[in-house]
Design a protein around this motif. Structure first.
Motif, PDB file in Angstrom:
ATOM      1  N   MET B  87       0.845  -1.195   0.000  1.00  0.00           N
ATOM      2  CA  MET B  87       0.000   0.000   0.000  1.00  0.00           C
ATOM      3  C   MET B  87       0.881   1.246   0.000  1.00  0.00           C
ATOM      4  O   MET B  87       1.897   1.298   0.677  1.00  0.00           O
ATOM      5  N   MET B  89       1.183   5.194   0.981  1.00  0.00           N
ATOM      6  CA  MET B  89       0.517   6.048   1.970  1.00  0.00           C
ATOM      7  C   MET B  89       1.108   7.450   1.945  1.00  0.00           C
ATOM      8  O   MET B  89       2.323   7.625   1.869  1.00  0.00           O
ATOM      9  N   PHE B 108      13.016   5.151  -3.248  1.00  0.00           N
ATOM     10  CA  PHE B 108      13.262   4.329  -2.059  1.00  0.00           C
ATOM     11  C   PHE B 108      12.494   2.999  -2.073  1.00  0.00           C
ATOM     12  O   PHE B 108      13.074   1.925  -1.879  1.00  0.00           O
ATOM     13  N   GLY B 109      11.194   3.085  -2.301  1.00  0.00           N
ATOM     14  CA  GLY B 109      10.373   1.860  -2.304  1.00  0.00           C
ATOM     15  C   GLY B 109      10.773   0.911  -3.416  1.00  0.00           C
ATOM     16  O   GLY B 109      10.687  -0.316  -3.264  1.00  0.00           O
ATOM     17  N   ARG B 156       6.036   9.267  -4.311  1.00  0.00           N
ATOM     18  CA  ARG B 156       6.723   8.143  -3.655  1.00  0.00           C
ATOM     19  C   ARG B 156       5.745   6.993  -3.393  1.00  0.00           C
ATOM     20  O   ARG B 156       6.076   5.823  -3.580  1.00  0.00           O
ATOM     21  N   ALA B 157       4.535   7.375  -2.951  1.00  0.00           N
ATOM     22  CA  ALA B 157       3.540   6.336  -2.658  1.00  0.00           C
ATOM     23  C   ALA B 157       3.090   5.618  -3.926  1.00  0.00           C
ATOM     24  O   ALA B 157       2.866   4.401  -3.919  1.00  0.00           O
ATOM     25  N   ILE B 160       5.572   2.748  -6.232  1.00  0.00           N
ATOM     26  CA  ILE B 160       5.649   1.300  -6.014  1.00  0.00           C
ATOM     27  C   ILE B 160       4.441   0.571  -6.606  1.00  0.00           C
ATOM     28  O   ILE B 160       4.290  -0.627  -6.415  1.00  0.00           O
TER      29      ILE B 160
END
Lengths: 272, 354
Positions: B87, B89, B108-109, B156-157, B160
């Motif tokens: 998920m 967020m 990052f992810g 960023r969320a 991924i």
């Protein structure tokens, strides 16, 4: 601001100028002889001992203090435990000098109560002379005030870690280990190194505790400087003492400059 | 877990069933049940402490429900750890890693998913482009505004390709203008990528503007879940009518599915009290105002709100009534003006008078 500048002028700026100027004077005439005296074996040895003692107690105090700071940060912000530990550390960090030396002598000295008790239960700790040696007892005694100082200095940085960073790491697929390795540790690193440098300068410039415990010779730089001012044997060598003091000023200035640079970086990251 | 990419517009269904979560004596979630259709954006709206953030955090895995079941894409993930829930967020604020640039944050992810450097770079560039921050890729969080930071957090969320996007009051720390801009952008992006999204907010305007459906929460449960227009026009409870939009509470008499109120007759919504003395909940735009020296209400104040205005008047019975008027008409009703107020025929909710 005027009282502050007046205070720092009288008690920091002027003494520093006296030290700097005195380090290059002898009998009222300019000379490099005092600075050259810093290469004498006794001074080099005292410098090395001071650096090693300061570095070891700074790193040891920083590691233990950082772990304790994290433990304290997990307690409730307004809880009794947290306030108690913070207050206690404020006292312990300043608890140096003769009183601290006496406390350790009373516990670990040749006739200290712990030494006596251990002897009674059959544990021979020897004559207890280790307590008076710069690379044994003094390190232990210095850690006594270095650890609480680290806790006080480093706690705000640990508290600055935002829960969102851990939660963001988790939602992006990272474990607790990933959070500490990739997020928390890099964020805390400048603060940690900066605090370690602060501890280094704290130990490097400490005098009273060492003077109270070490009665033979001047194995540390602050003791050597004190010796040039008080010893009848080397009376008249005050300016060599000033040269050694200048050496200390340079070391402390370099450490504090690095501290300021690191602190500026971490304060940007951890600003509320 | 098999990751369904949301960029193909195929979101997954989310089902929260009977969630309970207590903090001491407080019931943060009280048998909370919610279904989110694939690709849908549902906003949870409610006052502080109603449990909306707890519901979102339970879905994220950041809180463990005491009981209940959480399913995503038909799979029970109730006991799956956060790091494996797939998920994305966006938090209220300050969630960017401060020691990383915007690009590094977005990557990052993907790094954690062992994507190649090339793939990471391309994906991060695409995501930053999607949120309009391609030129800020090398900036750190402290070098960006609050709105830019939230855009990066969104990128960023989404980088991924999460199954579900969770937005935890992402606009609440921003100023009004940026909030409106970013709100619209979030909706545009969500429609573009098609990710099933849960948006938590306490701002009703925000919820009504972005969501396919809005769930109004109270004391740990859903009071009403409906499309924004329906929620506004046909609230099923006094709480919803009061919480969503502005409402006048006016005394009236209910008879045969209608209520006589303020000199007019309005049809009543299902769930209304059907007879006797009632309080009728009438929207400001459901009342007509006209200057009339013989009217039984007096204007107290008027306010200009941009596209429209509001006039507050006091009736002979001492009730304060807010009426929506065109902004150009506000000046026509200075304080002290005698006016006649009439409730129009829009359906309204009536509750038993206390």
């Amino acid at each position: 601001m005027v009282p502050f500048f007046a205070y720092t002028t009288v008690f920091l700026l002027i003494p520093t100028l006296v030290v700097v100027i005195g380090a290059f004077l002898s009998g009222g005439r300019p000379t490099l002889g005092n600075v050259r005296a810093l290469t004498e074996p006794a001074v080099i040895s005292a410098t090395q001992h001071s650096v090693v003692l300061s570095a070891v107690t700074a790193v040891g105090g920083a590691v233990i203090g950082a772990v304790l700071a994290y433990a304290v940060s997990t307690a409730r912000v307004d809880g009794v435990l947290r306030r108690f530990v913070a207050s206690l550390c404020g006292v312990l960090a300043q608890f140096g000098g003769v009183a601290l030396a006496f406390a350790f002598l009373a516990s670990f000295g040749a006739t200290g109560f712990l030494t006596t008790w251990l002897a009674k239960v059959g544990v021979d700790t020897g004559p207890g002379l280790w307590l008076y040696e710069w690379d044994k007892g003094l390190m232990l005694v210095y850690l006594y005030f270095q650890i609480p100082l680290m806790l006080i200095v480093f706690l705000p940085a640990v508290e600055g870690l935002r829960p969102q960073w851990r939660e963001a790491t988790e939602t992006l697929g990272g474990s607790t280990w990933v959070y500490w390795r990739r997020v928390a540790a890099p964020i805390l690193f400048p603060s940690f190194v900066g605090a370690t440098l602060l501890l280094f300068t704290n130990a490097f410039s400490a005098y009273a505790t060492a003077a109270a415990l070490v009665s033979q010779g001047s194995p540390l730089l602050p003791l050597a400087i004190g010796n040039t001012l008080t010893s009848e044997v080397i009376l008249g060598q005050e300016n060599i003492g000033k040269a050694m003091a200048l050496e200390m000023v340079v070391v402390v200035a370099v450490a504090m400059t690095l501290y300021a640079v690191l602190d500026r970086r971490s304060s940007k990251w951890l600003a509320p | 877990m098999t990751s369904m990419t949301s960029t193909d517009g195929q979101g997954v269904a989310v089902q929260l069933t009977g969630l309970r979560r207590t903090y001491g004596a407080l019931n943060a979630l009280d048998h909370f049940t919610l279904h989110i259709a694939p690709g849908e954006l549902v906003a949870l709206l409610g006052p502080s402490g109603c449990g909306k953030t707890t519901a979102l955090r339970c879905l994220a895995g950041l809180e463990d429900p005491d009981s209940g079941r959480i399913e995503v894409g038909g799979r029970d993930i109730t006991s799956v750890p956060t790091s494996r829930r797939d998920m994305g967020m966006v938090f209220q604020a300050y969630s960017l890693f401060p020691h990383m640039t915007a690009r590094q944050n977005v990557e990052f992810g993907l790094q954690l998913r062992k994507r190649s450097t090339q793939e990471r770079r391309t994906r991060a560039a695409d995501m930053l482009d999607l949120v309009g921050l391609s030129d800020q890729a090398d900036k750190y969080a402290h070098q960006m505004s609050g709105g830019q930071q939230q855009r990066v957090a969104l990128a960023r969320a989404l980088a991924i390709e999460p199954q579900v996007l969770l937005l935890d009051e992402p606009l609440s720390a921003l100023d009004a203008k940026v909030r409106t801009q970013l709100r619209d952008e979030i909706r545009r992006i969500q429609l573009t990528v098609g990710t099933t999204t849960l948006f938590v907010t306490h701002d009703q305007e925000e919820a009504l503007a972005v969501a396919d459906r809005v769930g109004v929460m109270r004391a740990g449960h859903l009071e009403q879940l409906a499309a924004p227009e329906e929620l506004y026009a046909r609230p099923t409870s006094e709480f919803v009518a009061d919480f969503v939009g502005l409402t006048n509470r006016l005394p009236g008499t209910a008879v045969d599915g209608h209520a006589d109120v303020l000199g007019g007759r309005v049809p009543l919504l299902d769930g209304s009290a059907t007879s006797g003395e009632v309080m009728v909940l009438v929207r400001p735009e459901g009342i007509d105002i006209a200057a009339d020296p013989a009217g039984d209400a007096t204007v107290l104040s008027g306010s200009f709100l941009g596209a429209h205005g509001r006039v507050t008047a006091e009736t002979a019975g001492g009730h304060h009534v807010v009426v929506q008027v065109p902004s150009s008409a506000v000046a026509a009703y200075p304080p002290g003006t005698r006016v006649r107020l009439t409730a129009r025929g829009d359906r309204a909710l009536a509750v038993r008078a206390e």
